[in-house]
Design a protein around this motif. Structure first.
Motif, short mmCIF file in Angstrom:
data_model
loop_
_atom_site.label_atom_id
_atom_site.label_comp_id
_atom_site.label_asym_id
_atom_site.label_seq_id
_atom_site.Cartn_x
_atom_site.Cartn_y
_atom_site.Cartn_z
N GLN B 293 0.86 -1.19 0.00
CA GLN B 293 0.00 0.00 0.00
C GLN B 293 0.89 1.23 0.00
O GLN B 293 1.49 1.58 1.01
CB GLN B 293 -0.94 0.00 1.20
CG GLN B 293 -1.88 1.20 1.17
CD GLN B 293 -2.90 1.18 2.29
OE1 GLN B 293 -3.48 0.14 2.59
NE2 GLN B 293 -3.10 2.32 2.92
N ALA B 294 0.99 1.84 -1.15
CA ALA B 294 1.94 2.94 -1.33
C ALA B 294 1.41 4.23 -0.70
O ALA B 294 0.24 4.33 -0.36
CB ALA B 294 2.19 3.15 -2.82
N GLU B 295 2.31 5.22 -0.58
CA GLU B 295 1.91 6.49 0.03
C GLU B 295 1.09 7.35 -0.93
O GLU B 295 0.41 8.27 -0.50
CB GLU B 295 3.14 7.28 0.53
CG GLU B 295 4.18 7.64 -0.52
CD GLU B 295 5.25 6.57 -0.68
OE1 GLU B 295 4.97 5.41 -0.36
OE2 GLU B 295 6.37 6.92 -1.11
N ASP B 296 1.18 7.09 -2.20
CA ASP B 296 0.33 7.80 -3.16
C ASP B 296 0.35 7.04 -4.48
O ASP B 296 1.02 6.03 -4.62
CB ASP B 296 0.75 9.28 -3.32
CG ASP B 296 2.18 9.45 -3.82
OD1 ASP B 296 2.67 8.57 -4.55
OD2 ASP B 296 2.81 10.48 -3.50
#
Ligand code: SF4
Lengths: 334, 623
Positions: B293-296
């Motif tokens: 789950q990436a930061e953006d």
């Protein structure tokens, strides 16, 4: 265990066939050379080393290293490095970035790479200017700094890279400077040895657009009186004649002269495991702390993720497509 | 229990039922349970969940209405149905929101307890449609059921149940009633409730009692004169399950990884309506699924590039706004030439637009929305089950071309469910991935030396001895891949990147057509509009019109024979849930006049809308 074969690598093995294209006299040369010298000491096979950069003068770096590498897009190198390290945790992954790349356009990624504690090394070349785009102020330029885009002086406060890394929960933070190769080499090696995120600020000189931005810390004549070489477990002493030191008083750090009033015993002793000391050091400009500021151990993201894979396999068994497909209400049509 | 009255059981071919209530009323769950039971019994099904973007939109308002429509049939069905035969409306807002979709003669079951003045005001009803003499519902068969109070009575003596929990089970009262009406057993849902709420015996009890009470209400109330039965559908033999598009994509991804013997890396940032893919993959660590789950959105795309360089099968999933953010990094992947699959679950735009509603308006964005000459393969599955096959296809294309490939689905495909004949994993061919380990040039490795047939380049991954090389976003020299601004190098590399995408046409199946091979009208669609177009063309065809349907699943490149097909019809109609994007591409590619048919209402096409348009175009042509 089978004995590890000594790796017979030398600096030359890490020099690519590409001509280096930085301006003559740029601080980047010294950093490149020092990293090339450090690589053989990592004990990592060459094919397992990867350099990933974003955009900017410093980001040309991977082209000059005869390792795997990606010259990516502005600010995003930590995201590529994260995906790569997850895919193959065996790799030694290095991010080369600058003050604009890492703290402006890529600020978000830097913060999140730090807090995830993914086991990569981020080397941020801080020259307090945009070089490749020819001289605009950067997020680390001092307030009031005059540049092409701030002829009357910048109105913005600069970011302090070390404070940012610390606030982002980085587990290894260090600072070094382009003019002291030996110091740089030692720091790079320690950064790689650290398991988890390693963040290194390198104070770097841009001879064209911001010459001498760090001059008091880099000039042979002045630097010993302005730089504080940190050593874990040692008192914070500095000065050409080793006659100055740093003490911790109620409100923070203070510089004192050793003599009748203060002796070495009064000085603050550096402790790389103390986040409080690291914070105070990150705010200090005189003297400029160089060396390892923080080095603590926490679980890393990459190994944590693969550990979950192992745990899941232990608990549920190796994934089986047939089971997955049928894991719902099913019915048979004859 | 009262005496059972003798309702007549009538056999019908199909029925469309809509459950509508507040977004907190559990309508999605109710509809899903009903669908599961119908599917297990062997009906063909097609569902359409329609819910607001807000998690709990203001209770009782039109904006807060959540609906779940399901179409059951004893034969092949193509859509969730144009208009409900039966509406279950839990409150005035649900009734008001659904009425425009209802045809005269349909049955409406209302929870009469909810028709209070306060609720009528919230829904903006000027009159009470249930009041004697009110004409709002005069064209419908209306059954007033005091669902809330009957349900309260049914569950009142269960210990450990708060008054709120009591009312929460009323959706199961409605479900029990519909089970009775359609002669469906409640057992499947009872089992489900026992498992789901195992930790809360009081809740299990409440749900079972509510179901039974609803069922008995049908049994004993004179209002219901008829029950309906729908026979099993004649689907091809096999084991079936229900599947929606997002589930099918997730399963396709895991299948690819398993068949390639490689870890799957899925880097994504939460976004409606794509998040369910991330939800489905996250628990599958035992399949070597590495979800990140990436930061953006940008980080999600960047992480796939790194993962692909490390040899993982790398995927990201998002929706239109996410594609906008990812575009620069998508082009980096294109420039580095790494195999990556990018899933765009389209939603209504522009900007934040209509997050939970369907639209097909990202086609031009994924085709042309990047800087420079940057063609990417684009695939568009047309049914939820097809999302599985096309996920595999997308990876085959990515590996062949060493390029990012776009899989274009949409919010309707993502959430609609249909029966899926479960494949035997053994029947799915292995996916062969090759990583070079030797030099391919004169004593050195040439990262951009192309395969003469596919034009793909070797996928050498970090960690391979001797093949150390650098990739970058700057233009490069052919074969060597060193930075190069030589004019001819740029031209050649641009040509090569385009050529390898164009050559996919060598392996793309020929375009097929439903209906006559030439004729008066060809209806051309893509993506989730398949069912509605197919049904409308079928109807027109049966009425004697000369009309055919071509549904394009390969949007870049097109199947080789598409141009020839288009030329064989007098007119070409292109219905799309956008303002004419495929129509624009077809005109530009084939220099043919096409007639666009656009709709951007956040809802799929109705069969009737398409039929009308077809008949309008062909009026007088019927043979
Ligand atoms: S512009 Fe400055 S930072 Fe860039 S290469 Fe030249 S001297 Fe170095």
């Amino acid at each position: 265990m089978t004995p590890i074969e000594p790796l017979q690598l030398t600096r030359k093995d890490f020099v690519s066939d590409q001509t280096v294209r930085w301006c003559p006299g740029c601080g980047d040369y010294a950093i490149l050379s020092q990293i090339q010298k450090t690589m053989p000491q990592l004990g990592v096979p060459k094919e397992n080393i990867v350099f990933i950069s974003g955009i900017g003068c410093s980001s040309r770096f991977p082209y000059y290293m005869d390792t795997y590498g990606i010259h990516s897009i502005h600010g995003r190198a930590p995201t590529l490095a994260t995906g790569l390290k997850i895919a193959n945790p065996e790799l030694s992954v290095w991010v080369i970035t600058g003050d604009g790349d890492g703290l402006s356009i890529g600020g978000n990624h830097l913060v999140h790479a730090c807090r995830r504690n993914i086991d990569i090394n981020i080397i941020l070349f801080n020259n307090r200017i945009y070089g490749l785009t020819k001289g605009q102020y950067s997020p680390t330029s001092p307030q009031g700094f005059r540049s092409k885009t701030s002829p009357m002086g910048t109105l913005e406060q600069p970011l302090n890279p070390v404070s940012v890394a610390l606030a982002s929960e980085a587990t290894f933070i260090a600072r070094t400077i382009d003019v002291i190769p030996k110091h740089m080499g030692g720091i790079f090696l320690k950064a790689d040895q650290h398991k988890g995120i390693s963040f290194v600020e390198v104070m770097q000189n841009c001879v064209i657009f911001n010459p001498g931005t760090w001059h008091e810390y880099s000039d042979r004549k002045t630097r010993d009186d302005h730089d504080l070489y940190l050593e874990d477990g040692k008192p914070m002493i500095f000065g050409k004649n080793k006659d100055k030191g740093v003490i911790w008083r109620r409100n923070g750090l203070e510089v004192v002269t050793l003599g009748d009033q203060y002796t070495e015993n009064d000085l603050l002793v550096h402790d790389v495991s103390s986040i409080e000391i690291a914070w105070l050091l990150s705010r200090l400009q005189y003297p400029m702390p160089l060396g390892v500021i923080l080095d603590i151990t926490k679980p890393t993201y990459d190994l944590g993720l693969w550990h979950q894979v192992e745990v899941a396999k232990d608990q549920k068994g190796e994934g089986d497509l047939e089971t997955l497909f049928n894991n719902a209400d099913t019915w048979i049509v004859e | 229990m009262k005496e059972e009255h003798h309702a007549v059981v009538k056999e019908v071919d199909s029925v469309v039922i809509r459950f509508a209530g507040d977004s907190g009323d559990g309508m999605q769950l109710t509809g899903t349970q009903f669908t599961n039971t119908a599917a297990i019994i062997g009906n063909d099904i097609s569902t359409f969940p329609d819910y607001p973007a807000e998690i709990r939109a203001p209770a009782g308002t039109i904006a807060g209405v959540s609906g779940f429509q399901v179409h059951l049939s004893d034969s092949d069905i193509w859509t969730p149905g144009d208009s409900p035969d039966v509406l279950i409306a839990m409150n005035p807002a649900a009734l008001k929101a659904s009425l425009p979709d209802m045809e005269p003669g349909a049955t409406i079951i209302v929870n009469s307890d909810a028709f209070t003045q306060a609720n009528l005001d919230k829904a903006g009803c000027e009159t009470n449609p249930l009041a004697a003499g009110d004409k709002t519902l005069r064209d419908y068969r209306v059954i007033q059921a005091p669902i809330s109070s009957l349900n309260r009575t049914a569950v009142q003596d269960i210990e450990g149940l708060s008054p709120k929990d009591r009312d929460r089970s009323r959706n199961f009262f409605a479900l029990g009633l519909v089970y009775w009406m359609y002669d469906r057993p409640i057992d499947n849902t009872v089992e489900w409730a026992k498992k789901k709420f195992a930790k809360y015996p009081a809740v299990v009890e409440a749900n079972i009692r509510a179901l039974q009470a609803g069922y008995n209400f049908g049994n004993t109330t004179e209002a219901f004169q008829t029950r309906y039965r729908i026979k099993r559908a004649k689907l091809p033999p096999g084991t079936y399950r229900k599947i929606n598009g997002n589930e099918a994509v997730a399963m396709g991804l895991v299948t690819v990884a398993k068949k390639a013997g490689k870890p799957l890396f899925y880097g994504s940032y939460p976004i409606t309506p794509a998040s369910d893919i991330l939800h489905a993959l996250s628990p599958l660590r035992n399949f070597d699924v590495l979800t990140f789950q990436a930061e953006d959105e940008i980080a999600a795309m960047g992480s796939t590039i790194g993962a692909a360089f490390g040899g993982a099968l790398a995927v990201t999933g998002t929706s239109g706004p996410g594609i906008a953010l990812k575009s620069e990094a998508m082009n980096l992947a294109l420039m580095l030439e790494l195999p990556i699959v990018i899933i765009d679950v389209q939603r209504g735009g522009p900007s934040t637009g209509l997050p939970t509603k369907v639209e097909q308006a990202d086609l031009l964005q994924v085709m042309y929305g990047r800087n420079g000459e940057s063609p990417m393969p684009v695939l568009a599955p047309s049914t939820p089950a097809e999302c599985f096959d096309f996920t595999l296809e997308a990876f085959r294309f990515a590996l062949r071309t060493m390029s990012p490939v776009i899989l274009l689905t949409d919010g309707y495909l993502a959430n609609s469910a249909e029966p899926w004949r479960i494949p035997d994993p053994e029947d799915i061919p292995p996916i062969i991935v090759e990583h070079p380990t030797e030099f391919n040039g004169d004593g050195r490795f040439l990262p951009y030396k192309r395969d003469p047939e596919t034009m793909g380049r070797p996928w050498a991954i970090a960690g391979t001895p001797k093949l150390e090389h650098r990739l970058g976003g700057l233009e490069k020299s052919p074969e060597f891949g060193n930075v190069s601004y030589v004019p001819d190098h740029h031209q050649q590399m641009v040509n090569e990147r385009a050529e390898k995408v164009a050559r996919l046409a060598d392996v793309i199946p020929e375009q097929t057509v439903f209906g006559p091979e030439e004729g008066d009208l060809l209806v051309v669609g893509w993506g989730s509009t398949y069912g509605a177009i197919h049904a409308a063309v079928r109807q027109a065809h049966n009425k004697g019109y000369s009309v055919a349907h071509a549904h394009i699943r390969y949007l870049n490149p097109f199947p080789r024979n598409l141009g020839d097909i288009l030329k064989r019809y007098d007119r070409i109609l292109v219905p799309e849930l956008n303002m004419g994007q495929l129509a624009f591409i077809l005109r530009g590619t084939y220099l043919l006049p096409v007639i666009p048919m656009d709709k951007v209402k956040g809802r799929p096409f109705k069969i009737s809308e398409l039929s009308e348009k077809i008949e309008e175009l062909l009026a007088g042509d019927a043979s």
